[in-house]
Design a protein around this motif. Sequence first.
Motif, PDB file in Angstrom:
ATOM      1  N   ARG A  44       0.818  -1.205   0.000  1.00  0.00           N
ATOM      2  CA  ARG A  44       0.000   0.000   0.000  1.00  0.00           C
ATOM      3  C   ARG A  44       0.855   1.260   0.000  1.00  0.00           C
ATOM      4  N   LEU A  45       1.948   1.210   0.723  1.00  0.00           N
ATOM      5  CA  LEU A  45       2.837   2.366   0.770  1.00  0.00           C
ATOM      6  C   LEU A  45       3.499   2.615  -0.578  1.00  0.00           C
ATOM      7  N   ALA A  46       3.687   1.551  -1.365  1.00  0.00           N
ATOM      8  CA  ALA A  46       4.314   1.697  -2.680  1.00  0.00           C
ATOM      9  C   ALA A  46       3.476   2.545  -3.626  1.00  0.00           C
ATOM     10  N   HIS A  47       2.187   2.691  -3.348  1.00  0.00           N
ATOM     11  CA  HIS A  47       1.326   3.522  -4.188  1.00  0.00           C
ATOM     12  C   HIS A  47       1.502   5.017  -3.913  1.00  0.00           C
ATOM     13  N   VAL A  48       2.184   5.342  -2.844  1.00  0.00           N
ATOM     14  CA  VAL A  48       2.370   6.755  -2.482  1.00  0.00           C
ATOM     15  C   VAL A  48       3.677   7.248  -3.086  1.00  0.00           C
ATOM     16  N   LYS A  49       3.593   8.155  -4.041  1.00  0.00           N
ATOM     17  CA  LYS A  49       4.780   8.643  -4.736  1.00  0.00           C
ATOM     18  C   LYS A  49       5.296   9.912  -4.056  1.00  0.00           C
ATOM     19  N   PHE A  52       9.256   9.965   2.625  1.00  0.00           N
ATOM     20  CA  PHE A  52       9.053  10.094   4.057  1.00  0.00           C
ATOM     21  C   PHE A  52      10.414  10.071   4.735  1.00  0.00           C
ATOM     22  N   HIS A  53      10.648  11.028   5.594  1.00  0.00           N
ATOM     23  CA  HIS A  53      11.969  11.168   6.201  1.00  0.00           C
ATOM     24  C   HIS A  53      11.994  10.807   7.678  1.00  0.00           C
ATOM     25  N   ASP A  54      10.921  11.093   8.395  1.00  0.00           N
ATOM     26  CA  ASP A  54      10.856  10.812   9.833  1.00  0.00           C
ATOM     27  C   ASP A  54       9.670   9.898  10.093  1.00  0.00           C
ATOM     28  N   VAL A  55       9.960   8.685  10.542  1.00  0.00           N
ATOM     29  CA  VAL A  55       8.949   7.639  10.646  1.00  0.00           C
ATOM     30  C   VAL A  55       8.873   7.134  12.081  1.00  0.00           C
ATOM     31  N   LEU A  56       7.644   6.916  12.560  1.00  0.00           N
ATOM     32  CA  LEU A  56       7.417   6.266  13.846  1.00  0.00           C
ATOM     33  C   LEU A  56       6.844   4.883  13.595  1.00  0.00           C
ATOM     34  N   ASP A  57       7.540   3.865  14.099  1.00  0.00           N
ATOM     35  CA  ASP A  57       7.067   2.483  14.038  1.00  0.00           C
ATOM     36  C   ASP A  57       6.408   2.200  15.386  1.00  0.00           C
ATOM     37  N   GLY A  64      11.620  -4.907  11.669  1.00  0.00           N
ATOM     38  CA  GLY A  64      10.944  -5.506  10.520  1.00  0.00           C
ATOM     39  C   GLY A  64      10.484  -4.493   9.507  1.00  0.00           C
ATOM     40  N   PHE A  65       9.895  -3.386   9.965  1.00  0.00           N
ATOM     41  CA  PHE A  65       9.499  -2.360   9.005  1.00  0.00           C
ATOM     42  C   PHE A  65      10.726  -1.552   8.615  1.00  0.00           C
ATOM     43  N   GLU A  66      10.966  -1.440   7.314  1.00  0.00           N
ATOM     44  CA  GLU A  66      12.097  -0.682   6.808  1.00  0.00           C
ATOM     45  C   GLU A  66      11.636   0.260   5.709  1.00  0.00           C
ATOM     46  N   LEU A  67      12.278   1.405   5.612  1.00  0.00           N
ATOM     47  CA  LEU A  67      12.008   2.373   4.553  1.00  0.00           C
ATOM     48  C   LEU A  67      13.317   3.060   4.212  1.00  0.00           C
ATOM     49  N   PRO A  68      13.932   2.702   3.076  1.00  0.00           N
ATOM     50  CA  PRO A  68      15.241   3.251   2.731  1.00  0.00           C
ATOM     51  C   PRO A  68      15.257   4.774   2.774  1.00  0.00           C
ATOM     52  N   GLY A  69      16.289   5.318   3.405  1.00  0.00           N
ATOM     53  CA  GLY A  69      16.480   6.759   3.472  1.00  0.00           C
ATOM     54  C   GLY A  69      15.752   7.452   4.595  1.00  0.00           C
ATOM     55  N   ALA A  70      14.926   6.718   5.342  1.00  0.00           N
ATOM     56  CA  ALA A  70      14.138   7.337   6.412  1.00  0.00           C
ATOM     57  C   ALA A  70      14.778   7.080   7.773  1.00  0.00           C
ATOM     58  N   ARG A  71      14.565   8.027   8.690  1.00  0.00           N
ATOM     59  CA  ARG A  71      14.930   7.845  10.083  1.00  0.00           C
ATOM     60  C   ARG A  71      13.722   7.236  10.795  1.00  0.00           C
ATOM     61  N   ILE A  72      13.909   6.035  11.337  1.00  0.00           N
ATOM     62  CA  ILE A  72      12.786   5.319  11.940  1.00  0.00           C
ATOM     63  C   ILE A  72      12.965   5.263  13.450  1.00  0.00           C
ATOM     64  N   THR A  73      12.004   5.792  14.160  1.00  0.00           N
ATOM     65  CA  THR A  73      11.942   5.691  15.612  1.00  0.00           C
ATOM     66  C   THR A  73      10.994   4.561  15.954  1.00  0.00           C
ATOM     67  N   ARG A  74      11.440   3.637  16.792  1.00  0.00           N
ATOM     68  CA  ARG A  74      10.634   2.458  17.089  1.00  0.00           C
ATOM     69  C   ARG A  74      10.272   2.439  18.578  1.00  0.00           C
ATOM     70  N   SER A 101       6.011  15.523  14.915  1.00  0.00           N
ATOM     71  CA  SER A 101       7.375  14.977  14.936  1.00  0.00           C
ATOM     72  C   SER A 101       7.691  14.104  13.725  1.00  0.00           C
ATOM     73  N   PHE A 102       6.663  13.577  13.050  1.00  0.00           N
ATOM     74  CA  PHE A 102       6.880  12.582  12.001  1.00  0.00           C
ATOM     75  C   PHE A 102       6.036  12.902  10.774  1.00  0.00           C
ATOM     76  N   ASP A 103       6.492  12.413   9.617  1.00  0.00           N
ATOM     77  CA  ASP A 103       5.649  12.519   8.425  1.00  0.00           C
ATOM     78  C   ASP A 103       5.031  11.174   8.033  1.00  0.00           C
ATOM     79  N   LEU A 104       5.374  10.103   8.759  1.00  0.00           N
ATOM     80  CA  LEU A 104       4.759   8.801   8.555  1.00  0.00           C
ATOM     81  C   LEU A 104       4.731   8.060   9.883  1.00  0.00           C
ATOM     82  N   VAL A 105       3.569   7.508  10.227  1.00  0.00           N
ATOM     83  CA  VAL A 105       3.435   6.610  11.378  1.00  0.00           C
ATOM     84  C   VAL A 105       2.879   5.293  10.872  1.00  0.00           C
ATOM     85  N   VAL A 106       3.555   4.192  11.194  1.00  0.00           N
ATOM     86  CA  VAL A 106       3.049   2.866  10.865  1.00  0.00           C
ATOM     87  C   VAL A 106       2.826   2.100  12.163  1.00  0.00           C
ATOM     88  N   SER A 107       1.801   1.269  12.165  1.00  0.00           N
ATOM     89  CA  SER A 107       1.512   0.424  13.322  1.00  0.00           C
ATOM     90  C   SER A 107       1.059  -0.924  12.792  1.00  0.00           C
TER      91      SER A 107
END
Length: 281
Positions: A44-49, A52-57, A64-74, A101-107
């Motif tokens: 689903r995320l692949a459809h978003v062109k 995302f630079h700051d991510v909260l997992d 397990g969740f990875e996004l190249p080039g992003a800073r991921i806080t878990r 604080s983030f431009d993407l949150v995944v749960s």
Amino acid sequence: MPQNGPSDSAEIFDRALRRKRRDRAARRYEGFLRDHMLEGVADRLAHVKRSFHDVLDLGSFGGGFELPGARITRIDAGSGFAAQAGGIHADEDRHPFPEASFDLVVSVGVLDQVNDVPGALALARRALRPDGLFLGAFLGAGTLATLRSAFLQAEGERPVARFHPQIDVRAAGDLLTRAGFALPVSDVEPLTVRYSSLFSLLGDLRGMAATNLLPGTPPLTRGALARATEAFSDRADPDGKTAERFEIVYLIGWAPDASQPKPARRGSAVASLAEELKSKN
């Protein structure tokens, strides 16, 4: 941060027991179900062109969740999983992150075990910057129907509450709206797994920290367990394996922003998550 005292008597789940179960699972984690959810989230995320630079997992397990080039806080409610992921030990509905604080949150794989789901979603929305994306997945209503039926049969006229309340896909979308997300969409995807025995299924549930967290549940008697085992086997296919169903609910919502299109009339949305994501391109 997780509290060290006893759980609030009004809460659905025992927070201390949840941390204990997650720490047990961290030692011998069974991640096939979450891996399946992660694949769905990635699709689903692949459809978003957009980048995302700051991510909260939010509820990271061991990562397990990875996004190249992003800073991921878990963060994870279990100290073992938090340590494995190099993250923060915190509950999803009590995390410490400030607004925007983030431009993407995944749960992925935890919202069905959170005491305050509306609160967790509201915190996630506040932690997002304007037009930031929330993308989640969890086990929803209809999950473990075979196991539930076997236990109800085994315990007869006085069954014990051993299964968590479950959120259906429509209620999940309503929770996004309640939390203040724009353009909320919920979607459900069934997954069937076939088991050779009740104990194989229970082993998987322990390994993914998905066993009963309801406070005060009495232990299962030896006789009830034997009857549940037989009832589960009675539902087997001709090859001896019994099908169990997991209903995976996917969620998407956007932090409100003036650039977003106006939402459709309530009740008119029938698009899948993928279609909704494409509309943001």
